[in-house]
Design a protein around this motif. Structure first.
Motif, PDB file in Angstrom:
ATOM      1  N   ARG A   3      51.927  59.772  21.878  1.00 27.04           N
ATOM      2  CA  ARG A   3      51.511  58.387  22.052  1.00 27.04           C
ATOM      3  C   ARG A   3      50.596  58.009  20.889  1.00 27.04           C
ATOM      4  O   ARG A   3      49.573  58.665  20.665  1.00 27.04           O
ATOM      5  CB  ARG A   3      50.770  58.204  23.381  1.00 27.04           C
ATOM      6  CG  ARG A   3      50.254  56.778  23.625  1.00 27.04           C
ATOM      7  CD  ARG A   3      49.389  56.719  24.867  1.00 27.04           C
ATOM      8  NE  ARG A   3      48.791  55.399  25.044  1.00 27.04           N
ATOM      9  CZ  ARG A   3      49.306  54.447  25.800  1.00 27.04           C
ATOM     10  NH1 ARG A   3      50.433  54.680  26.457  1.00 27.04           N
ATOM     11  NH2 ARG A   3      48.707  53.280  25.907  1.00 27.04           N
ATOM     12  N   ILE A   4      50.977  56.963  20.155  1.00 31.79           N
ATOM     13  CA  ILE A   4      50.199  56.499  19.018  1.00 31.79           C
ATOM     14  C   ILE A   4      49.687  55.096  19.322  1.00 31.79           C
ATOM     15  O   ILE A   4      50.463  54.143  19.396  1.00 31.79           O
ATOM     16  CB  ILE A   4      51.049  56.483  17.725  1.00 31.79           C
ATOM     17  CG1 ILE A   4      51.599  57.887  17.442  1.00 31.79           C
ATOM     18  CG2 ILE A   4      50.227  55.993  16.548  1.00 31.79           C
ATOM     19  CD1 ILE A   4      52.533  57.940  16.248  1.00 31.79           C
ATOM     20  N   ASP A   5      48.384  54.980  19.535  1.00 32.63           N
ATOM     21  CA  ASP A   5      47.761  53.685  19.789  1.00 32.63           C
ATOM     22  C   ASP A   5      47.471  53.025  18.446  1.00 32.63           C
ATOM     23  O   ASP A   5      46.682  53.548  17.648  1.00 32.63           O
ATOM     24  CB  ASP A   5      46.471  53.863  20.586  1.00 32.63           C
ATOM     25  CG  ASP A   5      46.735  54.430  21.977  1.00 32.63           C
ATOM     26  OD1 ASP A   5      47.745  54.048  22.582  1.00 32.63           O
ATOM     27  OD2 ASP A   5      45.934  55.270  22.433  1.00 32.63           O
ATOM     28  N   LEU A   6      48.080  51.863  18.215  1.00 32.27           N
ATOM     29  CA  LEU A   6      47.965  51.223  16.911  1.00 32.27           C
ATOM     30  C   LEU A   6      46.932  50.107  16.863  1.00 32.27           C
ATOM     31  O   LEU A   6      46.158  50.008  15.923  1.00 32.27           O
ATOM     32  CB  LEU A   6      49.334  50.678  16.477  1.00 32.27           C
ATOM     33  CG  LEU A   6      50.355  51.746  16.067  1.00 32.27           C
ATOM     34  CD1 LEU A   6      51.727  51.131  15.888  1.00 32.27           C
ATOM     35  CD2 LEU A   6      49.909  52.428  14.791  1.00 32.27           C
ATOM     36  N   GLY A   7      46.930  49.242  17.844  1.00 28.28           N
ATOM     37  CA  GLY A   7      46.045  48.087  17.768  1.00 28.28           C
ATOM     38  C   GLY A   7      46.574  47.083  16.755  1.00 28.28           C
ATOM     39  O   GLY A   7      47.552  47.338  16.049  1.00 28.28           O
ATOM     40  N   ALA A  12      49.570  45.963  11.823  1.00 34.01           N
ATOM     41  CA  ALA A  12      49.723  45.208  10.582  1.00 34.01           C
ATOM     42  C   ALA A  12      49.960  46.120   9.384  1.00 34.01           C
ATOM     43  O   ALA A  12      50.602  45.722   8.405  1.00 34.01           O
ATOM     44  CB  ALA A  12      48.489  44.340  10.336  1.00 34.01           C
ATOM     45  N   ARG A  13      49.473  47.366   9.443  1.00 37.00           N
ATOM     46  CA  ARG A  13      49.618  48.302   8.334  1.00 37.00           C
ATOM     47  C   ARG A  13      50.846  49.213   8.460  1.00 37.00           C
ATOM     48  O   ARG A  13      51.134  49.989   7.548  1.00 37.00           O
ATOM     49  CB  ARG A  13      48.354  49.162   8.209  1.00 37.00           C
ATOM     50  CG  ARG A  13      47.122  48.384   7.791  1.00 37.00           C
ATOM     51  CD  ARG A  13      45.895  49.266   7.741  1.00 37.00           C
ATOM     52  NE  ARG A  13      44.711  48.527   7.338  1.00 37.00           N
ATOM     53  CZ  ARG A  13      44.341  48.327   6.059  1.00 37.00           C
ATOM     54  NH1 ARG A  13      45.079  48.830   5.080  1.00 37.00           N
ATOM     55  NH2 ARG A  13      43.258  47.640   5.778  1.00 37.00           N
ATOM     56  N   THR A  14      51.539  49.140   9.566  1.00 40.14           N
ATOM     57  CA  THR A  14      52.742  49.963   9.749  1.00 40.14           C
ATOM     58  C   THR A  14      53.836  49.482   8.804  1.00 40.14           C
ATOM     59  O   THR A  14      54.076  48.283   8.677  1.00 40.14           O
ATOM     60  CB  THR A  14      53.216  49.892  11.207  1.00 40.14           C
ATOM     61  OG1 THR A  14      52.231  50.528  12.038  1.00 40.14           O
ATOM     62  CG2 THR A  14      54.555  50.590  11.397  1.00 40.14           C
ATOM     63  N   SER A 211      43.310  51.582  12.632  1.00 49.96           N
ATOM     64  CA  SER A 211      43.032  51.035  11.295  1.00 49.96           C
ATOM     65  C   SER A 211      43.968  51.600  10.228  1.00 49.96           C
ATOM     66  O   SER A 211      43.799  51.315   9.055  1.00 49.96           O
ATOM     67  CB  SER A 211      41.581  51.329  10.889  1.00 49.96           C
ATOM     68  OG  SER A 211      41.357  52.729  10.807  1.00 49.96           O
ATOM     69  N   GLN A 212      44.966  52.410  10.636  1.00 47.83           N
ATOM     70  CA  GLN A 212      45.818  53.071   9.645  1.00 47.83           C
ATOM     71  C   GLN A 212      47.281  52.650   9.715  1.00 47.83           C
ATOM     72  O   GLN A 212      47.897  52.366   8.702  1.00 47.83           O
ATOM     73  CB  GLN A 212      45.739  54.603   9.827  1.00 47.83           C
ATOM     74  CG  GLN A 212      44.428  55.219   9.434  1.00 47.83           C
ATOM     75  CD  GLN A 212      44.482  56.724   9.589  1.00 47.83           C
ATOM     76  OE1 GLN A 212      44.667  57.259  10.678  1.00 47.83           O
ATOM     77  NE2 GLN A 212      44.339  57.427   8.498  1.00 47.83           N
ATOM     78  N   ARG A 238      46.092  62.554   6.907  1.00 44.18           N
ATOM     79  CA  ARG A 238      47.031  61.625   6.308  1.00 44.18           C
ATOM     80  C   ARG A 238      47.523  60.609   7.337  1.00 44.18           C
ATOM     81  O   ARG A 238      47.445  60.838   8.538  1.00 44.18           O
ATOM     82  CB  ARG A 238      48.263  62.367   5.759  1.00 44.18           C
ATOM     83  CG  ARG A 238      47.951  63.564   4.913  1.00 44.18           C
ATOM     84  CD  ARG A 238      49.157  64.173   4.236  1.00 44.18           C
ATOM     85  NE  ARG A 238      50.399  64.056   4.977  1.00 44.18           N
ATOM     86  CZ  ARG A 238      51.592  64.343   4.445  1.00 44.18           C
ATOM     87  NH1 ARG A 238      51.673  64.739   3.182  1.00 44.18           N
ATOM     88  NH2 ARG A 238      52.693  64.241   5.160  1.00 44.18           N
ATOM     89  N   ILE A 239      48.069  59.509   6.842  1.00 40.10           N
ATOM     90  CA  ILE A 239      48.742  58.553   7.712  1.00 40.10           C
ATOM     91  C   ILE A 239      49.997  59.225   8.256  1.00 40.10           C
ATOM     92  O   ILE A 239      50.739  59.863   7.508  1.00 40.10           O
ATOM     93  CB  ILE A 239      49.118  57.285   6.927  1.00 40.10           C
ATOM     94  CG1 ILE A 239      47.859  56.596   6.387  1.00 40.10           C
ATOM     95  CG2 ILE A 239      49.920  56.319   7.787  1.00 40.10           C
ATOM     96  CD1 ILE A 239      48.152  55.442   5.452  1.00 40.10           C
TER      97      ILE A 239
END
Length: 320
Positions: A3-7, A12-14, A211-212, A238-239
């Motif tokens: 599970r990757i929580d992006l926000g 926006a950075r994906t 934030s990534q 790393r991202i």
């Protein structure tokens, strides 16, 4: 499940990226762990090039443990990466990162591994005795040889396939929304309440990347999907990079539909990765009986391969 929580900022950075060395990393890993999932031409090409050119470090990295070190797949800094720039990145990988990642794939001395993993582990330990910098430079050299012989001659065609797929995903996102585009990347991908969920076997991880963002990389090699996601203790985190399967091109699906029928063509297009009858029925909004009927016909025609895991049967497109 990962599970990757992006926000909002992470979302926006994906971005998408095409990475030559990520394809090489994926090919080496799957040839070492999932050879039956690779198209026969790629399986044969990878094993032959490694064997005939004595790329022993690459073979050891791919077979010593259940994962392959991420540093041999450098983070793409742009949409398109140059393979020679990426090879240079591998050669100058920080020593603490090399040490951390190689240690993570070495077999546990206290446990009995397979003969292959034990041999690979011994070779890697001896190579690391010469220093992490020397090790990274030798790995980069062998990656360069593998690229030049196994992948480079085919890169233009592969590159075009991946570019075309990313363009299709961009159109899907514009028409249906980002969440629907993510859900369409493959059966392992789900967008749920601001999080990217990855149904990867034997994985249980939750990551906050508000934030990534993440980097999505198309794969022409089929199942299983792969991810490069650092643990919290990793040096220089790393991202995350996540692969997803390239979809069948619309033109090819249209021609195939004329030949075998629209429903069977749609089923084949979905089976870049192993799926169950129930899963296919849900994705295609068909009854289980209808999907089962078409799967049997496609299997008898030699277009599908079938495997059993516990009580479940999974189907996947047969390798050419």
């Amino acid at each position: 499940m990962i599970r990757i929580d992006l926000g909002s900022e992470g979302l926006a950075r994906t971005r998408f990226a095409v990475s030559p060395l990520h394809l090489v990393c994926e090919l080496l890993y799957k040839a070492g762990h999932y050879p039956s999932y690779l198209p026969r031409t790629w399986q044969s090409r990878a094993t032959t090039v490694v064997r005939e050119n004595r790329l022993t470090l690459l073979a050891a990295l791919a077979t010593a443990g259940p994962v392959i070190p991420d540093f041999i797949s450098p983070l793409p800094t742009a949409f398109d990466s140059d393979p020679h720039d990426q090879l240079h990145q591998v050669a100058i990988t920080p020593t603490d990162r090399v040490d951390y990642e190689v240690a993570s794939v070495l077999p546990d001395p206290g446990r009995k591994g397979t003969d292959l993993s034990n041999r690979s582990g011994t070779l890697l330990r001896r190579a690391m005795d010469r220093g992490e910098g020397d090790f990274a430079a030798r790995v980069a050299s062998q990656l360069g040889q593998f690229w030049d012989i196994a992948v480079g001659p085919h890169w233009t065609e592969l590159h075009d396939q991946m570019h075309s797929d990313i363009s299709r995903r961009a159109v899907d996102s514009a028409r249906e929304g980002f969440h629907q585009m993510i859900n369409g990347l493959g059966p392992s991908f789900t967008w749920n309440a601001g999080s990217l969920q990855l149904d990867f076997p034997l994985c249980d991880q939750s990551v906050s990347l508000t934030s990534q963002g993440v980097i999505l990389v198309p794969s022409i090699l089929g199942a299983p999907d792969m991810s490069c996601i650092d643990a919290p203790e990793a040096p220089g985190p790393r991202i995350p990079m996540i692969t997803y399967p390239v979809a069948a091109s619309p033109a090819r699906s249209q021609n195939l539909g004329d030949l075998i029928g629209t429903t069977r063509a749609e089923i084949l297009a979905e089976l870049t990765q192993p799926q169950s009858t129930e899963g296919l029925a849900q994705r295609l909004h068909l009854s289980r009986a209808t999907v089962s009927y078409h799967l049997q016909i496609l299997h008898r025609a030699g277009l599908l391969q079938r495997t059993r895991r516990s009580r479940h049967v999974y189907y996947q497109r047969a390798a050419p």
